[in-house]
Design an enzyme around this catalytic site. Structure first.
Site, PDB file in Angstrom:
ATOM      1  N   ARG A 170       2.245  24.106 -17.937  1.00 62.20           N
ATOM      2  CA  ARG A 170       2.723  25.302 -17.249  1.00 62.20           C
ATOM      3  C   ARG A 170       3.022  25.001 -15.782  1.00 62.20           C
ATOM      4  O   ARG A 170       2.115  24.668 -15.010  1.00 62.20           O
ATOM      5  CB  ARG A 170       1.635  26.380 -17.311  1.00 62.20           C
ATOM      6  CG  ARG A 170       1.981  27.635 -16.566  1.00 62.20           C
ATOM      7  CD  ARG A 170       0.766  28.556 -16.413  1.00 62.20           C
ATOM      8  NE  ARG A 170       1.135  29.728 -15.652  1.00 62.20           N
ATOM      9  CZ  ARG A 170       0.267  30.530 -15.067  1.00 62.20           C
ATOM     10  NH1 ARG A 170      -1.031  30.294 -15.145  1.00 62.20           N
ATOM     11  NH2 ARG A 170       0.695  31.568 -14.391  1.00 62.20           N
ATOM     12  N   PRO A 203      -5.175  35.084 -18.062  1.00 58.68           N
ATOM     13  CA  PRO A 203      -3.955  34.832 -18.834  1.00 58.68           C
ATOM     14  C   PRO A 203      -3.172  33.589 -18.408  1.00 58.68           C
ATOM     15  O   PRO A 203      -3.012  33.329 -17.209  1.00 58.68           O
ATOM     16  CB  PRO A 203      -3.093  36.073 -18.563  1.00 58.68           C
ATOM     17  CG  PRO A 203      -4.046  37.120 -18.129  1.00 58.68           C
ATOM     18  CD  PRO A 203      -5.209  36.435 -17.503  1.00 58.68           C
ATOM     19  N   ASN A 204      -2.702  32.894 -19.410  1.00 60.40           N
ATOM     20  CA  ASN A 204      -1.800  31.731 -19.262  1.00 60.40           C
ATOM     21  C   ASN A 204      -2.482  30.461 -18.754  1.00 60.40           C
ATOM     22  O   ASN A 204      -1.846  29.410 -18.674  1.00 60.40           O
ATOM     23  CB  ASN A 204      -0.594  32.075 -18.383  1.00 60.40           C
ATOM     24  CG  ASN A 204       0.216  33.225 -18.957  1.00 60.40           C
ATOM     25  OD1 ASN A 204       0.633  33.162 -20.103  1.00 60.40           O
ATOM     26  ND2 ASN A 204       0.410  34.289 -18.184  1.00 60.40           N
ATOM     27  N   TYR A 255       0.784  24.143 -10.569  1.00 58.78           N
ATOM     28  CA  TYR A 255      -0.595  24.141 -11.045  1.00 58.78           C
ATOM     29  C   TYR A 255      -1.143  22.757 -11.383  1.00 58.78           C
ATOM     30  O   TYR A 255      -2.310  22.638 -11.782  1.00 58.78           O
ATOM     31  CB  TYR A 255      -0.699  25.061 -12.280  1.00 58.78           C
ATOM     32  CG  TYR A 255      -0.342  26.496 -11.962  1.00 58.78           C
ATOM     33  CD1 TYR A 255      -1.085  27.234 -11.043  1.00 58.78           C
ATOM     34  CD2 TYR A 255       0.758  27.121 -12.564  1.00 58.78           C
ATOM     35  CE1 TYR A 255      -0.756  28.541 -10.730  1.00 58.78           C
ATOM     36  CE2 TYR A 255       1.093  28.439 -12.263  1.00 58.78           C
ATOM     37  CZ  TYR A 255       0.341  29.141 -11.351  1.00 58.78           C
ATOM     38  OH  TYR A 255       0.664  30.444 -11.041  1.00 58.78           O
ATOM     39  N   GLU A 313     -14.243  33.923  -6.486  1.00 62.81           N
ATOM     40  CA  GLU A 313     -12.857  33.954  -6.981  1.00 62.81           C
ATOM     41  C   GLU A 313     -12.216  32.595  -6.708  1.00 62.81           C
ATOM     42  O   GLU A 313     -12.332  32.080  -5.595  1.00 62.81           O
ATOM     43  CB  GLU A 313     -12.104  35.065  -6.229  1.00 62.81           C
ATOM     44  CG  GLU A 313     -10.617  35.120  -6.549  1.00 62.81           C
ATOM     45  CD  GLU A 313      -9.897  36.225  -5.754  1.00 62.81           C
ATOM     46  OE1 GLU A 313     -10.572  37.036  -5.068  1.00 62.81           O
ATOM     47  OE2 GLU A 313      -8.658  36.232  -5.811  1.00 62.81           O
ATOM     48  N   HIS A 354      -8.589  30.049  -7.351  1.00 59.80           N
ATOM     49  CA  HIS A 354      -7.208  29.866  -7.789  1.00 59.80           C
ATOM     50  C   HIS A 354      -6.821  28.419  -7.563  1.00 59.80           C
ATOM     51  O   HIS A 354      -7.199  27.818  -6.551  1.00 59.80           O
ATOM     52  CB  HIS A 354      -6.243  30.764  -7.004  1.00 59.80           C
ATOM     53  CG  HIS A 354      -6.560  32.214  -7.137  1.00 59.80           C
ATOM     54  ND1 HIS A 354      -6.230  32.933  -8.261  1.00 59.80           N
ATOM     55  CD2 HIS A 354      -7.225  33.060  -6.325  1.00 59.80           C
ATOM     56  CE1 HIS A 354      -6.658  34.173  -8.120  1.00 59.80           C
ATOM     57  NE2 HIS A 354      -7.281  34.284  -6.951  1.00 59.80           N
ATOM     58  N   ASN A 385     -11.235  32.777 -12.259  1.00 63.59           N
ATOM     59  CA  ASN A 385      -9.814  32.681 -11.977  1.00 63.59           C
ATOM     60  C   ASN A 385      -9.155  33.719 -12.884  1.00 63.59           C
ATOM     61  O   ASN A 385      -8.897  33.457 -14.066  1.00 63.59           O
ATOM     62  CB  ASN A 385      -9.259  31.281 -12.261  1.00 63.59           C
ATOM     63  CG  ASN A 385      -7.787  31.188 -11.870  1.00 63.59           C
ATOM     64  OD1 ASN A 385      -7.165  32.197 -11.520  1.00 63.59           O
ATOM     65  ND2 ASN A 385      -7.230  29.983 -11.922  1.00 63.59           N
ATOM     66  N   ALA A 398      -3.027  36.183 -13.273  1.00 61.94           N
ATOM     67  CA  ALA A 398      -2.185  37.316 -12.862  1.00 61.94           C
ATOM     68  C   ALA A 398      -2.979  38.616 -12.742  1.00 61.94           C
ATOM     69  O   ALA A 398      -2.625  39.501 -11.944  1.00 61.94           O
ATOM     70  CB  ALA A 398      -1.046  37.492 -13.862  1.00 61.94           C
ATOM     71  N   ARG A 421       2.412  31.949  -1.422  1.00 60.00           N
ATOM     72  CA  ARG A 421       3.385  32.152  -2.505  1.00 60.00           C
ATOM     73  C   ARG A 421       4.058  33.529  -2.365  1.00 60.00           C
ATOM     74  O   ARG A 421       4.085  34.085  -1.289  1.00 60.00           O
ATOM     75  CB  ARG A 421       2.675  31.978  -3.856  1.00 60.00           C
ATOM     76  CG  ARG A 421       2.081  30.563  -4.006  1.00 60.00           C
ATOM     77  CD  ARG A 421       1.448  30.375  -5.355  1.00 60.00           C
ATOM     78  NE  ARG A 421       2.432  30.519  -6.428  1.00 60.00           N
ATOM     79  CZ  ARG A 421       2.118  30.671  -7.706  1.00 60.00           C
ATOM     80  NH1 ARG A 421       0.843  30.676  -8.071  1.00 60.00           N
ATOM     81  NH2 ARG A 421       3.056  30.807  -8.608  1.00 60.00           N
TER      82      ARG A 421
HETATM   83  C1  DQA Z   1      -3.441  31.601 -10.242  1.00 57.96           C
HETATM   84  C2  DQA Z   1      -2.513  32.329  -9.259  1.00 57.96           C
HETATM   85  C3  DQA Z   1      -1.999  33.625  -9.854  1.00 57.96           C
HETATM   86  O1  DQA Z   1      -1.141  34.284  -8.932  1.00 57.96           O
HETATM   87  C4  DQA Z   1      -1.204  33.332 -11.119  1.00 57.96           C
HETATM   88  O2  DQA Z   1      -0.785  34.540 -11.721  1.00 57.96           O
HETATM   89  C5  DQA Z   1      -1.946  32.480 -12.086  1.00 57.96           C
HETATM   90  C6  DQA Z   1      -2.759  31.367 -11.574  1.00 57.96           C
HETATM   91  C7  DQA Z   1      -3.891  30.223  -9.716  1.00 57.96           C
HETATM   92  O3  DQA Z   1      -4.868  29.695 -10.232  1.00 57.96           O
HETATM   93  O4  DQA Z   1      -3.269  29.671  -8.806  1.00 57.96           O
HETATM   94  O5  DQA Z   1      -1.824  32.632 -13.292  1.00 57.96           O
HETATM   95  O6  DQA Z   1      -4.599  32.379 -10.442  1.00 57.96           O
END
Ligand code: DQA
Length: 145
Positions: A17, A9-10, A22, A97, A99, A73, A76, A106
């Site tokens: 964003r 998501p997002n 990011y 995994e 990020h 990735n 959330a 964080r």
């Molecule tokens: C994320 C880190 C997550 O905590 C966050 O909710 C994201 C992006 C990252 O790529 O840093 O949406 O996965």
């Protein structure tokens, strides 16, 4: 070798964003970077993004049939999704995994990942390079098997 990169998501909003967290690259630019990195090696890459948990579960199940490994990735959903964890456990496909941000530097709620302990490995904190490192590490891992 065939891998799939799944995005949660997002992440479709990357570029605009929270750029201070990011970066300013879009998801399409990150995809291009990853494809360019592995082009010469003839790696086939499926790229997927969804804002929906169920769609990501479906993607894990379907890519498990066609891909040798996954890079995820989960955004959330990393911190909340038992369903995604169970999907990955069910199919048993190796995954890395990734990020963009360093989730451990964080907010406290981001320190817990429901995926890390069942992943082959974890890369975080390097922005778009997390994807380059994660896909490269996955491919080395798959070749060594
Ligand atoms: C994320 C880190 C997550 O905590 C966050 O909710 C994201 C992006 C990252 O790529 O840093 O949406 O996965």
């Amino acid at each position: 070798m065939r891998i799939a990169v799944l995005n949660g998501p997002n992440l479709n909003l990357l570029g605009t964003r929270e750029p201070e967290v990011y970066g300013t690259e879009t998801l399409a630019q990150i995809e291009e970077l990853v494809r360019a990195t592995h082009q010469a090696a003839g790696v086939s890459i499926d790229w997927f993004q969804s804002n929906h948990e169920g769609a990501l579960v479906d993607a894990v199940q379907s890519f498990a049939d066609s891909a040798d490994g996954l890079v995820i990735n989960a955004a959330a959903l990393t911190h909340t999704s038992v369903a995604l964890r169970d999907a990955l456990l069910s199919v048993g496909i190796p995954f890395v995994e990734v990020h963009l941000s360093n989730i451990f530097a964080r907010e406290e709620f981001r320190h817990k990942s429901l995926l890390s302990d069942i992943a082959t490995g974890l890369v975080c904190g390097f922005g778009s390079q997390s994807y380059v490192l994660g896909t490269s590490a996955l491919l080395s891992h798959l070749k060594a098997k």
